[in-house]
Design an enzyme around this catalytic site. Sequence first.
Site, short mmCIF file in Angstrom:
data_model
loop_
_atom_site.label_atom_id
_atom_site.label_comp_id
_atom_site.label_asym_id
_atom_site.label_seq_id
_atom_site.Cartn_x
_atom_site.Cartn_y
_atom_site.Cartn_z
N GLU A 109 0.80 -1.22 0.00
CA GLU A 109 0.00 0.00 0.00
C GLU A 109 0.84 1.28 0.00
OE1 GLU A 109 -4.22 -0.54 1.77
OE2 GLU A 109 -2.79 -1.05 3.36
N HIS A 137 -4.01 0.56 11.16
CA HIS A 137 -5.27 -0.16 11.33
C HIS A 137 -5.75 0.07 12.76
CE1 HIS A 137 -3.47 -3.07 8.12
NE2 HIS A 137 -3.89 -1.92 7.59
#
Length: 239
Positions: free
Chosen positions: A81, A102
């Site tokens: 990512e 996260h």
Amino acid sequence: MKKSKVSASKSLIEDVVAGSRVLAQQGVLDAYGHVSARSDKRPDRFIMSRSRAPALVTAADIMEHDADSEVVGDDRKGFLERYIHGEIYRARPEVMAVVHSHSPSVIPFGVTRSQLKPIYHMASFLWSGAPVFDIRKEREENDLLIRDRPLGKALAQSLGKCTCVLMRGHGMTVVGDCVAEAVFRAIYTEMNARLQIQAGQLEGPIEFLSDEEGKRSTVSNRGTLERPWELWKASWTKR
């Protein structure tokens, strides 16, 4: 294994390493997530670790990425990512550091109608808003990961001029004027989310910071940023 010299100062590389380890220690990052910084020698490029758990990152793991988020002169595995970072740097020339996590307490605000707002002064930067990026609006068939430039561009557009963007069912991304500020914002976004959930269980309504309070507190916090940054770095180096 091919590895090239990174176009960034030693101090900037050390900040990216410190940021990765600090956020892991603070519970904002676990085995996943990443910290990056715009190169202070080549502004069209950025640096971040090879694909590795943040708590284990060292200076030797830092790699250089070009404007298209591709690794330069290094054949080690990069983060999937990395496009989150590259496309934000492309869209926001003033941004010098990016953190993607996260962060657990943030997740509920990306999947419900409840908006994440600043509940106390340490998270005052959230006055600018925390929009939610829903990847399904860009690509119906997906795995929730920002795995290419088009998705990175869409995420950057959702972020807009804000300091934080939530990612439905995934996490969040914050930006800053330096690594220390991006780390600060990642930590206090998680804490604000936790406090907001707790406050929501009490008799309301919640008294959020006004935009003016948010703006003024953000300026004040920037003036003392070296204090928590010094503490956080010292705490992990002693371990």
